[in-house]
Scaffold this motif. Structure first.
Motif, short mmCIF file in Angstrom:
data_model
loop_
_atom_site.label_atom_id
_atom_site.label_comp_id
_atom_site.label_asym_id
_atom_site.label_seq_id
_atom_site.Cartn_x
_atom_site.Cartn_y
_atom_site.Cartn_z
N ARG A 284 -21.37 6.80 -29.80
CA ARG A 284 -20.78 6.80 -28.46
C ARG A 284 -21.87 6.58 -27.41
O ARG A 284 -21.71 5.79 -26.48
CB ARG A 284 -20.09 8.13 -28.19
CG ARG A 284 -18.78 8.36 -28.91
CD ARG A 284 -18.05 9.52 -28.27
NE ARG A 284 -16.89 9.92 -29.05
CZ ARG A 284 -16.84 11.04 -29.78
NH1 ARG A 284 -17.87 11.85 -29.82
NH2 ARG A 284 -15.74 11.35 -30.44
N GLY A 288 -22.25 3.25 -25.07
CA GLY A 288 -22.18 3.43 -23.63
C GLY A 288 -23.40 2.91 -22.92
O GLY A 288 -23.31 2.29 -21.85
N HIS A 293 -17.56 -1.28 -25.10
CA HIS A 293 -16.37 -0.44 -25.13
C HIS A 293 -15.64 -0.65 -26.44
O HIS A 293 -15.38 -1.78 -26.86
CB HIS A 293 -15.44 -0.80 -23.96
CG HIS A 293 -14.17 0.00 -23.93
ND1 HIS A 293 -14.14 1.34 -23.65
CD2 HIS A 293 -12.89 -0.38 -24.17
CE1 HIS A 293 -12.88 1.76 -23.70
NE2 HIS A 293 -12.11 0.74 -24.02
N GLU A 294 -15.28 0.45 -27.12
CA GLU A 294 -14.61 0.36 -28.42
C GLU A 294 -13.13 0.04 -28.24
O GLU A 294 -12.41 0.75 -27.55
CB GLU A 294 -14.76 1.69 -29.17
CG GLU A 294 -16.19 2.13 -29.38
CD GLU A 294 -16.41 3.53 -28.83
OE1 GLU A 294 -15.49 4.35 -28.92
OE2 GLU A 294 -17.49 3.79 -28.30
N LEU A 321 -15.68 -4.23 -30.63
CA LEU A 321 -16.21 -3.92 -29.31
C LEU A 321 -16.03 -5.08 -28.34
O LEU A 321 -15.98 -6.24 -28.76
CB LEU A 321 -17.70 -3.59 -29.42
CG LEU A 321 -18.09 -2.41 -30.31
CD1 LEU A 321 -19.50 -2.60 -30.86
CD2 LEU A 321 -17.99 -1.10 -29.56
N TYR A 323 -17.68 -6.24 -24.32
CA TYR A 323 -18.72 -5.93 -23.34
C TYR A 323 -18.08 -5.78 -21.97
O TYR A 323 -17.65 -6.76 -21.36
CB TYR A 323 -19.78 -7.03 -23.32
CG TYR A 323 -20.90 -6.77 -22.33
CD1 TYR A 323 -21.64 -5.60 -22.39
CD2 TYR A 323 -21.22 -7.71 -21.36
CE1 TYR A 323 -22.67 -5.36 -21.50
CE2 TYR A 323 -22.25 -7.47 -20.45
CZ TYR A 323 -22.97 -6.29 -20.53
OH TYR A 323 -23.98 -6.05 -19.64
N GLU A 324 -17.99 -4.54 -21.51
CA GLU A 324 -17.48 -4.22 -20.18
C GLU A 324 -18.28 -3.03 -19.66
O GLU A 324 -17.87 -1.89 -19.85
CB GLU A 324 -15.99 -3.90 -20.22
CG GLU A 324 -15.09 -5.09 -20.49
CD GLU A 324 -13.63 -4.77 -20.23
OE1 GLU A 324 -13.30 -4.39 -19.10
OE2 GLU A 324 -12.84 -4.87 -21.18
N VAL A 327 -16.52 -0.01 -17.76
CA VAL A 327 -15.33 0.67 -18.28
C VAL A 327 -15.69 2.11 -18.65
O VAL A 327 -16.73 2.37 -19.25
CB VAL A 327 -14.78 -0.07 -19.52
CG1 VAL A 327 -13.71 0.76 -20.21
CG2 VAL A 327 -14.20 -1.41 -19.09
N ASP A 328 -14.82 3.05 -18.31
CA ASP A 328 -15.00 4.45 -18.66
C ASP A 328 -14.78 4.62 -20.16
O ASP A 328 -13.71 4.29 -20.67
CB ASP A 328 -14.01 5.31 -17.88
CG ASP A 328 -14.15 6.80 -18.18
OD1 ASP A 328 -15.09 7.15 -18.90
OD2 ASP A 328 -13.32 7.58 -17.68
N GLY A 329 -15.78 5.15 -20.87
CA GLY A 329 -15.68 5.29 -22.32
C GLY A 329 -15.28 6.67 -22.79
O GLY A 329 -15.44 7.00 -23.96
N THR A 330 -14.73 7.53 -21.90
CA THR A 330 -14.42 8.90 -22.28
C THR A 330 -13.25 8.99 -23.26
O THR A 330 -13.08 10.00 -23.93
CB THR A 330 -14.09 9.75 -21.04
OG1 THR A 330 -13.01 9.12 -20.33
CG2 THR A 330 -15.30 9.84 -20.12
N SER A 332 -12.85 7.30 -25.99
CA SER A 332 -13.36 6.52 -27.12
C SER A 332 -12.49 6.69 -28.37
O SER A 332 -12.17 7.81 -28.77
CB SER A 332 -14.79 6.97 -27.44
OG SER A 332 -15.18 6.53 -28.71
#
Length: 348
Positions: A284, A288, A293-294, A321, A323-324, A327-330, A332
């Motif tokens: 993660r 990040g 972003h997954e 994945l 590429y951004e 983007v919020d990765g919370t 995941s």
């Protein structure tokens, strides 16, 4: 082979250990070795793991770029599915090893005549990635591209985070990256030792790990001199280093390909490779930091060996994945998949 001017600090860069016919053949044999589960299970499980990621591609008309072709079996599985949406797709196969390129793409070139471009390329080099992006722009324009880095290749790169950041320079919003990684749900010294023992237990893997010495030196190789050491790397992964140690009790003159002779001192080691089993929170953090972003992820856990059964599960995962960087990765997907695997990961 790199080292210091006085002959110390000897190592063979991981990206070069596949160069040459003997290392290539050794690697292909190791993939079929049940006693080395990282590669053996990778071939066994990949189709099921990839099935989780495939629907997220939404039938877009992707071309396919493979970073490290390997045996070509996984690439053909992906290509066979992608060409249902894009019958005219192009397959660009990249590898630092000309032998690996020829063997890994042989069957696919027969099945996709005129649509396969093998390129001998050091894709760890930033300037090579820039040249690759320019080539792809000229070849496919704005068409989306699926890139892949399979076979736990990321784990074999010394500076994995820096490499992954460099790799994002070729990814556009419409592109995707398929990543295959070896995993662990525990970061402890005992688990690191078990991961090292897992590699030590395969005779074919030991022959592959030392094959590069025959390419770059005149050393007479004895795999009994190969040592694996596992450690916890920055709350990130289990790191396993393989070194060839001079146990002869005397200095050995070591000739390099340029005919230079350097001392290989008693008790000294030549580092041959780096490998990792990634911890989920480490992934993660890694993704990040690279703006990745997954979109989908699946992890399969193998039959954990008795010596680590009470402390860890080793597995393999495939992650899709994009590429951004903003983007919020919370939310995941990694957390959800790991939770389904039977318990939260731990460290300590």
């Amino acid at each position: 082979m790199k080292g210091n001017p006085d002959g110390s600090g000897k190592k063979i860069e991981s990206k070069h250990r596949y160069v040459g016919l003997v290392p290539t053949i050794s690697w292909l044999l190791t993939c079929r070795d049940p006693s080395y589960p990282v590669l053996y299970d990778s071939l066994k499980w990949f189709a099921r793991l990839w099935d989780t990621c495939l629907p997220v591609l939404d039938d877009a008309r992707y071309h396919y770029v493979s970073l490290g072709v390997g045996s070509g079996e996984k690439d053909w599985l992906i290509l066979n599915q992608l060409q249902r949406s894009n019958p005219d797709l192009l397959y660009i196969a990249l590898d630092i090893s000309a032998h690996m390129l020829r063997l890994g793409t042989d069957e696919i070139r027969k099945r996709l005549p005129g649509r396969v471009l093998p390129i001998e390329l050091d894709f760890e080099d930033r300037s090579s990635l820039r040249a690759l992006r320019k080539l792809l722009n000229d070849m496919v324009g704005d068409d989306p591209i699926l890139f892949s880095l399979l076979g736990n290749t990321l784990a074999n790169i010394e500076r994995d985070k820096d490499f992954l950041k460099n790799l994002t320079t070729v990814l556009r919003p419409q592109d995707r990256l398929a990543l295959e990684i070896a995993t662990t749900d525990v970061l402890t010294e005992s688990t690191a030792a078990a991961a090292a023992a897992e590699r030590r237990g395969s005779r074919l893997y030991n022959e592959f790990a030392t094959a590069s010495l025959g390419t770059y030196t005149d050393l007479t190789v004895d795999t009994n001199n190969l040592e694996f050491v596992g450690s916890v790397e920055d709350s990130h992964a289990i790191r396993i280093e393989a070194s060839y140690v001079n146990k002869s009790g005397a200095t050995i003159p070591l000739m390099l390909p340029n005919r230079e002779v350097i001392p290989f001192r008693a008790g000294e080691g030549i580092r041959l490779s780096v490998a990792r089993n990634y911890w989920v929170d480490g992934l993660r953090t890694l993704f990040g930091a690279c703006g990745l972003h997954e979109m989908a992820v699946d992890i399969e856990f193998g039959d954990t060996k008795e010596e680590v059964r009470d402390s860890a599960n080793f597995g393999l995962g495939v992650v899709l994945l994009r590429y951004e960087p903003h983007v919020d990765g919370t939310t995941s997907p990694l957390g959800r998949v790991w939770g389904a695997g039977g318990g939260a990961p731990r460290i300590g």
